[in-house]
Design a protein around this motif. Structure first.
Motif, PDB file in Angstrom:
ATOM      1  N   TYR A  44      12.411 -12.770   0.232  1.00 40.35           N
ATOM      2  CA  TYR A  44      11.864 -13.399  -0.976  1.00 40.35           C
ATOM      3  C   TYR A  44      11.600 -12.408  -2.099  1.00 40.35           C
ATOM      4  CZ  TYR A  44       9.847 -17.425  -3.319  1.00 40.35           C
ATOM      5  OH  TYR A  44       9.630 -18.477  -4.176  1.00 40.35           O
ATOM      6  N   ASP A  45      11.531 -11.111  -1.803  1.00 39.71           N
ATOM      7  CA  ASP A  45      11.314 -10.133  -2.874  1.00 39.71           C
ATOM      8  C   ASP A  45      12.358 -10.228  -3.975  1.00 39.71           C
ATOM      9  OD1 ASP A  45       8.952  -9.144  -1.987  1.00 39.71           O
ATOM     10  OD2 ASP A  45       9.756  -7.285  -1.148  1.00 39.71           O
ATOM     11  N   PRO A  46      13.654 -10.379  -3.661  1.00 42.19           N
ATOM     12  CA  PRO A  46      14.645 -10.498  -4.748  1.00 42.19           C
ATOM     13  C   PRO A  46      14.422 -11.717  -5.645  1.00 42.19           C
ATOM     14  CG  PRO A  46      15.719  -9.939  -2.685  1.00 42.19           C
ATOM     15  CD  PRO A  46      14.309 -10.272  -2.350  1.00 42.19           C
ATOM     16  N   VAL A  47      13.838 -12.801  -5.093  1.00 39.98           N
ATOM     17  CA  VAL A  47      13.572 -13.984  -5.917  1.00 39.98           C
ATOM     18  C   VAL A  47      12.583 -13.654  -7.035  1.00 39.98           C
ATOM     19  CG1 VAL A  47      12.636 -16.329  -5.888  1.00 39.98           C
ATOM     20  CG2 VAL A  47      14.058 -15.532  -4.002  1.00 39.98           C
ATOM     21  N   LYS A  48      11.599 -12.842  -6.748  1.00 40.73           N
ATOM     22  CA  LYS A  48      10.594 -12.458  -7.736  1.00 40.73           C
ATOM     23  C   LYS A  48      10.966 -11.174  -8.463  1.00 40.73           C
ATOM     24  CE  LYS A  48       7.567 -14.804  -7.968  1.00 40.73           C
ATOM     25  NZ  LYS A  48       7.478 -16.121  -8.660  1.00 40.73           N
ATOM     26  N   GLY A  49      12.174 -10.660  -8.232  1.00 43.14           N
ATOM     27  CA  GLY A  49      12.593  -9.430  -8.900  1.00 43.14           C
ATOM     28  C   GLY A  49      11.864  -8.196  -8.417  1.00 43.14           C
ATOM     29  N   ILE A  50      11.418  -8.213  -7.169  1.00 41.60           N
ATOM     30  CA  ILE A  50      10.646  -7.100  -6.611  1.00 41.60           C
ATOM     31  C   ILE A  50      11.586  -6.117  -5.918  1.00 41.60           C
ATOM     32  CG2 ILE A  50       8.941  -6.481  -4.859  1.00 41.60           C
ATOM     33  CD1 ILE A  50       7.471  -9.050  -5.492  1.00 41.60           C
ATOM     34  N   GLU A  51      11.404  -4.848  -6.235  1.00 46.16           N
ATOM     35  CA  GLU A  51      12.171  -3.767  -5.617  1.00 46.16           C
ATOM     36  C   GLU A  51      11.211  -2.691  -5.150  1.00 46.16           C
ATOM     37  OE1 GLU A  51      14.712  -2.322  -8.635  1.00 46.16           O
ATOM     38  OE2 GLU A  51      15.798  -4.217  -8.932  1.00 46.16           O
ATOM     39  N   PRO A  52      11.614  -1.895  -4.166  1.00 47.05           N
ATOM     40  CA  PRO A  52      10.764  -0.761  -3.789  1.00 47.05           C
ATOM     41  C   PRO A  52      10.593   0.181  -4.977  1.00 47.05           C
ATOM     42  CG  PRO A  52      12.428  -1.167  -2.113  1.00 47.05           C
ATOM     43  CD  PRO A  52      12.788  -2.025  -3.286  1.00 47.05           C
ATOM     44  N   HIS A  53       9.373   0.632  -5.178  1.00 45.37           N
ATOM     45  CA  HIS A  53       9.123   1.539  -6.305  1.00 45.37           C
ATOM     46  C   HIS A  53       9.806   2.882  -6.039  1.00 45.37           C
ATOM     47  CE1 HIS A  53       7.070   3.867  -9.370  1.00 45.37           C
ATOM     48  NE2 HIS A  53       6.652   2.706  -9.905  1.00 45.37           N
ATOM     49  N   PRO A  54      10.565   3.407  -6.996  1.00 48.51           N
ATOM     50  CA  PRO A  54      11.315   4.649  -6.741  1.00 48.51           C
ATOM     51  C   PRO A  54      10.437   5.814  -6.302  1.00 48.51           C
ATOM     52  CG  PRO A  54      12.054   3.609  -8.784  1.00 48.51           C
ATOM     53  CD  PRO A  54      10.845   2.856  -8.320  1.00 48.51           C
ATOM     54  N   GLU A  55       9.297   5.993  -6.928  1.00 47.92           N
ATOM     55  CA  GLU A  55       8.456   7.153  -6.601  1.00 47.92           C
ATOM     56  C   GLU A  55       7.829   7.008  -5.215  1.00 47.92           C
ATOM     57  OE1 GLU A  55       5.687   8.478  -9.539  1.00 47.92           O
ATOM     58  OE2 GLU A  55       6.929   7.768 -11.208  1.00 47.92           O
ATOM     59  N   THR A  56       7.243   5.859  -4.936  1.00 48.30           N
ATOM     60  CA  THR A  56       6.613   5.698  -3.618  1.00 48.30           C
ATOM     61  C   THR A  56       7.658   5.636  -2.502  1.00 48.30           C
ATOM     62  OG1 THR A  56       6.554   3.306  -4.047  1.00 48.30           O
ATOM     63  CG2 THR A  56       4.562   4.541  -4.525  1.00 48.30           C
ATOM     64  N   GLN A  57       8.829   5.052  -2.788  1.00 44.17           N
ATOM     65  CA  GLN A  57       9.884   5.024  -1.775  1.00 44.17           C
ATOM     66  C   GLN A  57      10.417   6.432  -1.516  1.00 44.17           C
ATOM     67  OE1 GLN A  57      10.730   2.322  -0.006  1.00 44.17           O
ATOM     68  NE2 GLN A  57      11.979   3.724   1.242  1.00 44.17           N
ATOM     69  N   ASN A  58      10.546   7.240  -2.572  1.00 40.43           N
ATOM     70  CA  ASN A  58      10.977   8.636  -2.405  1.00 40.43           C
ATOM     71  C   ASN A  58       9.962   9.416  -1.589  1.00 40.43           C
ATOM     72  OD1 ASN A  58      12.577  11.040  -2.957  1.00 40.43           O
ATOM     73  ND2 ASN A  58      10.943  11.601  -4.412  1.00 40.43           N
ATOM     74  N   TYR A  59       8.684   9.101  -1.793  1.00 41.39           N
ATOM     75  CA  TYR A  59       7.624   9.765  -1.035  1.00 41.39           C
ATOM     76  C   TYR A  59       7.768   9.463   0.461  1.00 41.39           C
ATOM     77  CZ  TYR A  59       2.895  11.548  -0.124  1.00 41.39           C
ATOM     78  OH  TYR A  59       1.819  12.269   0.333  1.00 41.39           O
ATOM     79  N   GLY A 115      10.812  -9.532 -22.124  1.00 42.40           N
ATOM     80  CA  GLY A 115       9.589  -8.803 -21.814  1.00 42.40           C
ATOM     81  C   GLY A 115       8.783  -9.396 -20.687  1.00 42.40           C
ATOM     82  N   ASN A 116       9.331 -10.360 -19.967  1.00 41.05           N
ATOM     83  CA  ASN A 116       8.636 -10.971 -18.844  1.00 41.05           C
ATOM     84  C   ASN A 116       9.202 -10.471 -17.528  1.00 41.05           C
ATOM     85  OD1 ASN A 116       7.144 -12.646 -20.642  1.00 41.05           O
ATOM     86  ND2 ASN A 116       8.868 -14.071 -20.747  1.00 41.05           N
ATOM     87  N   PHE A 117       8.394 -10.597 -16.463  1.00 38.55           N
ATOM     88  CA  PHE A 117       8.870 -10.195 -15.146  1.00 38.55           C
ATOM     89  C   PHE A 117      10.029 -11.089 -14.699  1.00 38.55           C
ATOM     90  CE2 PHE A 117       4.437  -8.508 -14.657  1.00 38.55           C
ATOM     91  CZ  PHE A 117       4.808  -7.180 -14.536  1.00 38.55           C
ATOM     92  N   ILE A 118      10.972 -10.489 -14.008  1.00 38.46           N
ATOM     93  CA  ILE A 118      12.085 -11.261 -13.463  1.00 38.46           C
ATOM     94  C   ILE A 118      11.554 -12.265 -12.445  1.00 38.46           C
ATOM     95  CG2 ILE A 118      14.140 -11.123 -12.012  1.00 38.46           C
ATOM     96  CD1 ILE A 118      14.703 -10.180 -14.754  1.00 38.46           C
TER      97      ILE A 118
END
Length: 470
Positions: free
Chosen positions: A57-72, A183-186
């Protein structure tokens, strides 16, 4: 006839099953809508309980892993693999630890959790790390934790287990949500909702068609408004309003029994509405009467008949006079003959009591042979008096001269009464008393209706309906 009846029954059952199907589809859509509304606030809960659901369901709300925290987290995984391969004291391991210390400082300074409104999660991470390493600040805590000396002294496996069990889930809960060109969230929920809207639109069209066919005087707009609440099913926004048509459809198709709730809502609405309406009407009527008295309208109406509005007669009959005349005639011609014995007994008693107090009457009773004479005289006087009174009343009704004299007497009494009332010392006081009396009625009766009277009336109506049903 039998074939037509069976055909109608077939179409009726088919329509009923179809409406049940639409109601179930509406319920499923409403469930999906509420899940979508709660997904962002409750994503951490779904991530812990059903992590596979968040991946879908994350793709439905346009949610992706955050690059910085995922890199961590990737660096931590690389560290685990490197320690297993070359050991904790190797140069490669030290390079990874150095990168983790640098990334930890950047994590604290830049706060990548703020985009997802999860700054509280970062605060919890900092506090857990500070307590775990016994350092005064989170920055020192991360520096100590990602060092060869600390991991060597405290068994690096247990420290990595601490990180994976407590810190990693908190970091994983952070995410990045993309922004569209407005300017709105996906948010791609409309793709999931579109098939339902198409089904609901087709159903509304079919229902509107049937309503317009069964009511030729209605145009399509009026037919749609007959079930206005179905329009909520077609809105791509404020989707939570679909609870109204879905609930109605579930109730109408007998999938959900809402009859007790409906009765209670109707009862509460009836009590509140009737109480407020009765109170408003009563108070307004009394206020208007008080204003009319203050303006002198009542006095003008009573004492100046020429200012009154013409009274419209429906059948050219003054009903008040006709009713009064009929009641008077019934009393004289029908009622009085039936109660004449009682009147004679009353007159006889009073006449006998009056004569007994007379000295002459008492002396006559003592004369021998005349003792029964006073009683006979009394009885004859009683009958004669009653008959004369009754005959006079009949003659008065039938004699036009007597009627005219009686009418003149009544009019003169009314005129004299009006003249006395119009005197300065009488009229203002009477008007003041009337206003005060109406105010007392408004306070003591009208404003108390909403407190208990309407409740009693509703209970009486419910009891009557129950008796009728039995």
């Amino acid at each position: 006839m039998g074939l037509n009846s069976n055909k109608k029954q077939f179409f009726f059952e088919r329509d009923r099953y179809f409406q049940k199907l639409i109601a179930i589809v509406g319920f499923l859509n409403l469930t999906l809508v509420f899940f979508d509304l709660t997904y962002i606030p409750w994503r951490d809960f779904y991530l812990q309980i059903l992590p596979a659901l968040t991946q879908v369901y994350d793709p439905v709300k346009g949610i992706e892993p955050h690059p910085e925290t995922q890199n961590y987290l990737d660096k931590v995984d690389a560290l685990q693999a490197q320690v297993l391969q070359t050991g904790l004291t190797s140069p490669q391991t030290e390079n990874l630890l150095s990168e983790l210390r640098l990334l930890s400082n950047r994590l604290i300074e830049e706060n990548p959790f703020d985009v997802a409104n999860k700054s509280g999660t970062l605060a919890k991470i900092k506090n857990e790390m500070r307590l775990h390493t016994n350092e005064q600040s989170a920055r020192d805590g991360f520096a100590t934790f990602w060092s060869q000396a600390y991991l060597s002294q405290t068994d690096w496996r247990s420290q990595i287990n601490f990180f994976n069990s407590l810190i990693r889930p908190l970091i994983q809960s952070n995410y990045y949500r993309d922004i569209n060109k407005f300017g709105n969230f996906i948010d791609r929920f409309w793709l999931l909702d579109l098939p339902f809207i198409i089904i609901f639109a087709l159903d509304v069209l079919i229902r509107t068609y049937h309503i317009s066919r069964s009511n030729p005087n209605l145009n399509w707009l009026e037919a749609i408004l007959r079930r206005w609440y179905d329009l909520f099913l077609l809105l791509p926004f404020w989707r939570w309003l679909r609870v109204i048509p879905v609930t109605i459809r579930l109730y109408q198709t007998d999938l959900v029994n809402l009859e007790p709730l409906r009765k209670q809502i109707d009862r509460d609405f009836a009590i509140n509405f009737a109480g407020e309406l009765t109170e408003m009407i009563g108070v307004q009527a009394i206020d208007q009467m008080q204003d009319a008295i203050r303006r002198g309208d009542l006095a003008r109406w009573l004492f100046h008949p020429e200012t009154r509005r013409p009274y419209i007669q429906v059948n050219n009959t003054n009903e008040v006079r006709a009713i009064a005349a009929r009641l008077f005639n019934v009393s004289i011609y029908d009622v009085l003959p039936k109660v004449q014995p009682d009147l004679e007994a009353l007159v006889h008693y009073n006449l006998e009591r009056t004569l007994n107090e007379s000295p002459i009457y008492q002396k006559i009773q003592k004369i021998p042979g005349l003792s029964h004479l006073p009683a006979q005289i009394t009885e004859n006087l009683t009958k004669d008096f009653s008959q004369i009174l009754y005959n006079n009343l009949i003659k008065t009704l039938e004699d036009p001269v007597s009627t005219t004299l009686m009418t003149n007497l009544i009019e003169n009494v009314i005129d004299a009464f009006e003249a006395e009332l119009q005197k300065k010392q009488n009229l203002p006081e009477i008007q003041s008393w009337l206003i005060s009396w109406l105010e007392e009625i408004k306070i003591n009766y009208v404003k108390r209706i909403a407190e208990s009277e309407i409740e009693k009336v509703v209970e009486e109506v419910e009891n009557l309906n129950y008796l009728v049903r039995r």
